[in-house]
Motif scaffolding. Sequence first.
Motif, PDB file in Angstrom:
ATOM      1  N   THR A 182       0.857  -1.183   0.000  1.00 20.94           N
ATOM      2  CA  THR A 182       0.000   0.000   0.000  1.00 20.94           C
ATOM      3  C   THR A 182       0.893   1.233   0.000  1.00 20.94           C
ATOM      4  N   THR A 183       0.634   2.163  -0.914  1.00 16.69           N
ATOM      5  CA  THR A 183       1.420   3.393  -0.994  1.00 16.69           C
ATOM      6  C   THR A 183       0.782   4.480  -0.136  1.00 16.69           C
ATOM      7  N   GLY A 184       1.476   5.607  -0.021  1.00 17.83           N
ATOM      8  CA  GLY A 184       1.019   6.679   0.856  1.00 17.83           C
ATOM      9  C   GLY A 184      -0.320   7.267   0.488  1.00 17.83           C
ATOM     10  N   ASP A 185      -0.711   7.187  -0.784  1.00 18.93           N
ATOM     11  CA  ASP A 185      -2.004   7.739  -1.193  1.00 18.93           C
ATOM     12  C   ASP A 185      -3.145   6.737  -1.029  1.00 18.93           C
ATOM     13  N   GLY A 186      -2.836   5.572  -0.444  1.00 18.83           N
ATOM     14  CA  GLY A 186      -3.872   4.584  -0.180  1.00 18.83           C
ATOM     15  C   GLY A 186      -4.087   3.565  -1.278  1.00 18.83           C
ATOM     16  N   THR A 187      -3.278   3.579  -2.323  1.00 17.22           N
ATOM     17  CA  THR A 187      -3.425   2.610  -3.404  1.00 17.22           C
ATOM     18  C   THR A 187      -2.924   1.239  -2.946  1.00 17.22           C
ATOM     19  N   ARG A 188      -3.774   0.236  -3.094  1.00 15.29           N
ATOM     20  CA  ARG A 188      -3.417  -1.140  -2.726  1.00 15.29           C
ATOM     21  C   ARG A 188      -3.074  -1.914  -4.005  1.00 15.29           C
ATOM     22  N   THR A 189      -1.899  -2.520  -4.009  1.00  9.92           N
ATOM     23  CA  THR A 189      -1.444  -3.302  -5.157  1.00  9.92           C
ATOM     24  C   THR A 189      -1.271  -4.750  -4.740  1.00  9.92           C
ATOM     25  N   ARG A 190      -1.750  -5.657  -5.581  1.00 14.31           N
ATOM     26  CA  ARG A 190      -1.544  -7.099  -5.368  1.00 14.31           C
ATOM     27  C   ARG A 190      -1.098  -7.710  -6.684  1.00 14.31           C
ATOM     28  N   ILE A 191      -0.039  -8.500  -6.620  1.00  9.61           N
ATOM     29  CA  ILE A 191       0.491  -9.194  -7.797  1.00  9.61           C
ATOM     30  C   ILE A 191       0.563 -10.679  -7.486  1.00  9.61           C
ATOM     31  N   TYR A 192      -0.035 -11.495  -8.360  1.00  9.14           N
ATOM     32  CA  TYR A 192      -0.037 -12.947  -8.201  1.00  9.14           C
ATOM     33  C   TYR A 192       0.589 -13.574  -9.449  1.00  9.14           C
ATOM     34  N   LEU A 193       1.546 -14.456  -9.256  1.00  6.10           N
ATOM     35  CA  LEU A 193       2.154 -15.208 -10.358  1.00  6.10           C
ATOM     36  C   LEU A 193       1.773 -16.675 -10.198  1.00  6.10           C
ATOM     37  N   TYR A 247      -8.091  -4.109 -17.735  1.00  9.04           N
ATOM     38  CA  TYR A 247      -9.479  -3.713 -17.505  1.00  9.04           C
ATOM     39  C   TYR A 247      -9.566  -2.578 -16.487  1.00  9.04           C
ATOM     40  N   ASP A 248     -10.605  -1.764 -16.677  1.00 13.07           N
ATOM     41  CA  ASP A 248     -10.882  -0.643 -15.781  1.00 13.07           C
ATOM     42  C   ASP A 248     -12.334  -0.750 -15.311  1.00 13.07           C
ATOM     43  N   GLU A 249     -12.546  -0.514 -14.025  1.00  9.50           N
ATOM     44  CA  GLU A 249     -13.909  -0.588 -13.483  1.00  9.50           C
ATOM     45  C   GLU A 249     -14.711   0.605 -13.990  1.00  9.50           C
ATOM     46  N   THR A 250     -15.876   0.341 -14.525  1.00 10.13           N
ATOM     47  CA  THR A 250     -16.684   1.401 -15.137  1.00 10.13           C
ATOM     48  C   THR A 250     -17.620   2.086 -14.158  1.00 10.13           C
ATOM     49  N   ALA A 251     -18.197   1.333 -13.268  1.00  8.68           N
ATOM     50  CA  ALA A 251     -19.162   1.908 -12.323  1.00  8.68           C
ATOM     51  C   ALA A 251     -18.897   1.332 -10.937  1.00  8.68           C
ATOM     52  N   PRO A 252     -17.921   1.885 -10.213  1.00 11.38           N
ATOM     53  CA  PRO A 252     -17.585   1.332  -8.888  1.00 11.38           C
ATOM     54  C   PRO A 252     -18.790   1.324  -7.950  1.00 11.38           C
ATOM     55  N   ARG A 253     -19.057   0.149  -7.393  1.00 10.45           N
ATOM     56  CA  ARG A 253     -20.173   0.017  -6.453  1.00 10.45           C
ATOM     57  C   ARG A 253     -19.734   0.280  -5.016  1.00 10.45           C
ATOM     58  N   GLY A 254     -18.486  -0.038  -4.739  1.00 10.91           N
ATOM     59  CA  GLY A 254     -17.993   0.174  -3.392  1.00 10.91           C
ATOM     60  C   GLY A 254     -17.224   1.472  -3.284  1.00 10.91           C
ATOM     61  N   ALA A 255     -16.469   1.589  -2.195  1.00  7.95           N
ATOM     62  CA  ALA A 255     -15.704   2.809  -1.965  1.00  7.95           C
ATOM     63  C   ALA A 255     -14.458   2.884  -2.836  1.00  7.95           C
ATOM     64  N   GLU A 256     -14.028   1.738  -3.370  1.00  9.21           N
ATOM     65  CA  GLU A 256     -12.778   1.703  -4.120  1.00  9.21           C
ATOM     66  C   GLU A 256     -13.008   1.572  -5.620  1.00  9.21           C
ATOM     67  N   HIS A 257     -12.074   2.127  -6.348  1.00 10.71           N
ATOM     68  CA  HIS A 257     -12.021   1.977  -7.802  1.00 10.71           C
ATOM     69  C   HIS A 257     -10.924   0.959  -8.111  1.00 10.71           C
ATOM     70  N   ASP A 258     -11.218   0.007  -9.000  1.00  7.80           N
ATOM     71  CA  ASP A 258     -10.286  -1.097  -9.271  1.00  7.80           C
ATOM     72  C   ASP A 258      -9.786  -1.068 -10.707  1.00  7.80           C
ATOM     73  N   GLY A 278     -11.875   6.410  -4.203  1.00 10.72           N
ATOM     74  CA  GLY A 278     -12.001   7.501  -5.165  1.00 10.72           C
ATOM     75  C   GLY A 278     -11.622   7.024  -6.551  1.00 10.72           C
ATOM     76  N   THR A 279     -10.359   7.214  -6.922  1.00  9.97           N
ATOM     77  CA  THR A 279      -9.885   6.832  -8.254  1.00  9.97           C
ATOM     78  C   THR A 279      -8.522   6.158  -8.155  1.00  9.97           C
ATOM     79  N   ALA A 280      -8.395   5.017  -8.755  1.00  9.08           N
ATOM     80  CA  ALA A 280      -7.088   4.361  -8.888  1.00  9.08           C
ATOM     81  C   ALA A 280      -6.405   4.970 -10.104  1.00  9.08           C
ATOM     82  N   HIS A 281      -5.292   5.651  -9.879  1.00  5.89           N
ATOM     83  CA  HIS A 281      -4.661   6.424 -10.940  1.00  5.89           C
ATOM     84  C   HIS A 281      -4.087   5.514 -12.024  1.00  5.89           C
ATOM     85  N   ALA A 282      -4.159   5.998 -13.256  1.00  2.21           N
ATOM     86  CA  ALA A 282      -3.759   5.186 -14.403  1.00  2.21           C
ATOM     87  C   ALA A 282      -2.245   5.031 -14.509  1.00  2.21           C
TER      88      ALA A 282
END
Length: 297
Positions: A182-193, A247-258, A278-282
């Motif tokens: 998780t970065t300082g702006d609250g962005t959560r990243t997960r990577i699975y191989l 893929y980008d989430e078009t209509a976030p239902r929860g508090a997070e944008h994915d 809010g918005t997950a930055h591109a």
Amino acid sequence: MTEHQQALAADTTEGPAQEPPAQEPPAQESAAQEPAQEPPAPKDRRVLRAALRWTAAVAVFAVAGAGTAYGITRMERTDVPGLATQSDGRWDYPPLAKPPLPSGSPGPAAESNPAGTHHADLRALLLPLPKGAKENKALRGTDGWLPTGEFLKEYAEKEDREDFGQHLTDSGLRHIAARGWTTGDGTRTRIYLLHFDTAAVVETRLFLPYFSYKDPARPLRGAEQVEDDASFPEEKAAVPGVQRSVYDETAPRGAEHDRQAYLAAGDVLAVVLQSRKGTAHAVPFQQTVVLQSQLLG
């Protein structure tokens, strides 16, 4: 005897003598009468040569500098290595280096490796944390291998998780390496191989049937409505040997944008997820996907 004198001699034999025409003084004599210009002193010649060299050098550097400046102004920010500004939005990742391969082992994209096997330790192919990020230690698993059930928690419905988990088992899933932060702006990243036996399994049983359409066949939890990420620079961000769906989430239902990406790289299926209130930055998402692709390619 000169030609002129020979002509005169011939005339005297053929007819009465005539006065020869007045002769102009030779050019050499007239030139000799003009004051001669002394050559420049050796010191003056050295000064002149030095001035010419400096003038040429300045001209060369001016042309080169103008060409470089023009080239940079014509390039996109992502095209200039090392160019990053605070407004750029990119994260500060450490220098990347692929782990060494066992002696005599080819890379996953080599012609001598038709199975697309990653011979390097999969855990060493995970993208490292960017500067200032806090690691999600729960994704470390045991000895760096994550249980399949923990990965499946990313997906929405219980029945869908069970069905997908069985499909992974039937496809010969060997193990999963994961990392998150998780970065300082609250962005959560997960990577699975996800590691399988061959590239053919990854491509035909997973990537093409599930993640190569306008929306993934397996929706994530909290991100059921998604579409192709039109902001992703497909051509500029292409990595040889890696297929990608973003893929980008078009209509976030929860508090997070994915945002989500699926990568087919040899015998590995990589899943890259980012979420933010809010918005997950591109830009950091694109950066993360490309760097992880480069490690796997």
